[in-house]
Motif scaffolding. Structure first.
Motif, PDB file in Angstrom:
ATOM      1  N   ALA A  72      -6.893   2.635  43.324  1.00 25.46           N
ATOM      2  CA  ALA A  72      -6.976   3.001  41.912  1.00 25.46           C
ATOM      3  C   ALA A  72      -7.172   4.510  41.760  1.00 25.46           C
ATOM      4  CB  ALA A  72      -8.123   2.244  41.235  1.00 25.46           C
ATOM      5  N   CYS A  73      -8.043   5.074  42.575  1.00 26.66           N
ATOM      6  CA  CYS A  73      -8.315   6.513  42.488  1.00 26.66           C
ATOM      7  C   CYS A  73      -7.111   7.343  42.912  1.00 26.66           C
ATOM      8  CB  CYS A  73      -9.531   6.867  43.342  1.00 26.66           C
ATOM      9  SG  CYS A  73     -11.106   6.419  42.571  1.00 26.66           S
ATOM     10  N   SER A  74      -6.418   6.928  43.950  1.00 28.31           N
ATOM     11  CA  SER A  74      -5.264   7.720  44.391  1.00 28.31           C
ATOM     12  C   SER A  74      -4.151   7.684  43.350  1.00 28.31           C
ATOM     13  CB  SER A  74      -4.773   7.280  45.764  1.00 28.31           C
ATOM     14  OG  SER A  74      -4.249   5.973  45.720  1.00 28.31           O
ATOM     15  N   ALA A 105     -11.172  19.320  30.392  1.00 29.87           N
ATOM     16  CA  ALA A 105     -10.445  18.321  31.182  1.00 29.87           C
ATOM     17  C   ALA A 105     -10.691  18.534  32.673  1.00 29.87           C
ATOM     18  CB  ALA A 105      -8.946  18.376  30.867  1.00 29.87           C
ATOM     19  N   ARG A 106     -10.778  19.791  33.106  1.00 21.94           N
ATOM     20  CA  ARG A 106     -11.081  20.072  34.514  1.00 21.94           C
ATOM     21  C   ARG A 106     -12.495  19.588  34.874  1.00 21.94           C
ATOM     22  NH1 ARG A 106      -7.689  24.272  33.289  1.00 21.94           N
ATOM     23  NH2 ARG A 106      -9.343  25.708  32.633  1.00 21.94           N
ATOM     24  N   GLU A 107     -13.423  19.660  33.936  1.00 25.60           N
ATOM     25  CA  GLU A 107     -14.757  19.109  34.168  1.00 25.60           C
ATOM     26  C   GLU A 107     -14.688  17.592  34.345  1.00 25.60           C
ATOM     27  OE1 GLU A 107     -17.163  20.377  30.840  1.00 25.60           O
ATOM     28  OE2 GLU A 107     -16.956  22.497  31.381  1.00 25.60           O
ATOM     29  N   ASP A 108     -13.840  16.951  33.548  1.00 22.43           N
ATOM     30  CA  ASP A 108     -13.641  15.505  33.684  1.00 22.43           C
ATOM     31  C   ASP A 108     -13.044  15.175  35.046  1.00 22.43           C
ATOM     32  OD1 ASP A 108     -14.448  15.324  30.980  1.00 22.43           O
ATOM     33  OD2 ASP A 108     -12.362  15.470  30.291  1.00 22.43           O
ATOM     34  N   ALA A 141     -13.236  13.014  40.483  1.00 20.83           N
ATOM     35  CA  ALA A 141     -13.086  13.255  41.921  1.00 20.83           C
ATOM     36  C   ALA A 141     -14.365  12.891  42.662  1.00 20.83           C
ATOM     37  CB  ALA A 141     -12.715  14.716  42.176  1.00 20.83           C
ATOM     38  N   GLN A 142     -15.499  13.268  42.109  1.00 19.98           N
ATOM     39  CA  GLN A 142     -16.773  12.944  42.741  1.00 19.98           C
ATOM     40  C   GLN A 142     -16.976  11.433  42.779  1.00 19.98           C
ATOM     41  OE1 GLN A 142     -20.261  14.503  40.797  1.00 19.98           O
ATOM     42  NE2 GLN A 142     -21.553  14.098  42.561  1.00 19.98           N
ATOM     43  N   ALA A 143     -16.696  10.753  41.683  1.00 24.25           N
ATOM     44  CA  ALA A 143     -16.863   9.300  41.635  1.00 24.25           C
ATOM     45  C   ALA A 143     -15.908   8.589  42.588  1.00 24.25           C
ATOM     46  CB  ALA A 143     -16.651   8.792  40.205  1.00 24.25           C
ATOM     47  N   GLN A 188     -11.131  17.311  44.541  1.00 20.61           N
ATOM     48  CA  GLN A 188     -10.673  17.651  43.203  1.00 20.61           C
ATOM     49  C   GLN A 188      -9.221  18.121  43.219  1.00 20.61           C
ATOM     50  OE1 GLN A 188     -13.594  20.082  41.300  1.00 20.61           O
ATOM     51  NE2 GLN A 188     -12.349  20.448  39.504  1.00 20.61           N
ATOM     52  N   SER A 189      -8.815  18.746  44.312  1.00 21.15           N
ATOM     53  CA  SER A 189      -7.449  19.259  44.420  1.00 21.15           C
ATOM     54  C   SER A 189      -6.417  18.141  44.318  1.00 21.15           C
ATOM     55  CB  SER A 189      -7.276  20.020  45.732  1.00 21.15           C
ATOM     56  OG  SER A 189      -7.509  19.170  46.834  1.00 21.15           O
TER      57      SER A 189
END
Length: 131
Positions: free
Chosen positions: A36-38, A110-113, A118-120, A125-126
């Motif tokens: 899901a994350c990828s 949006a970058r903060e989101d 990315a952390q979750a 982040q890249s």
């Protein structure tokens, strides 16, 4: 009499909502979470968030997130995705009005989101920024 009917209807709707929500909290396996994350990161990487997205990029990725968000069942990832979705729609709207300063501010949000997602997800982040 009518008040009792309204209360019963409200109680039935509330009970039905709880049943529906119970299925939403299903825990993902590590493999499902990674998948899901990828997929989420791959779609977001098209948004041009390394800078300020174009209106077309913001709209396209925000629209794509409509189909992705329901599959993000981890609450932290889902919440970051919803916020990202909102901020990308804001970028689209701001650019449509010619307000580049507001678009740049919303892109920063949006970058903060993305950082939260990315952390979750436990991925760099890249992966979300196309880097």
């Amino acid at each position: 009499m009518r008040t009792m009917s309204v209360r019963r209807t409200a109680a039935a709707l509330a009970a039905g909502t709880l049943v529906l929500l119970a299925g939403c909290g299903t825990t993902l396996t590590p493999q499902e979470m990674a998948q899901a994350c990828s997929g989420f990161a791959a779609e977001v990487s098209k948004a041009g968030l390394a800078g300020t997205p174009t209106q077309a990029q913001a709209r396209s990725v925000a629209d794509a997130l409509d189909g992705i968000l329901p599959g993000l069942r981890d609450p932290r990832v889902h919440d970051a995705g919803v916020a990202l979705h909102t901020h990308l729609h804001g970028v689209d709207t701001a650019l449509g009005k010619g307000d580049t300063a507001k678009a740049a501010d919303l892109a920063a949000r949006a970058r903060e989101d993305v950082a939260k997602a990315a952390q979750a997800c436990g991925i760099p982040q890249s992966a979300f920024l196309g880097g």
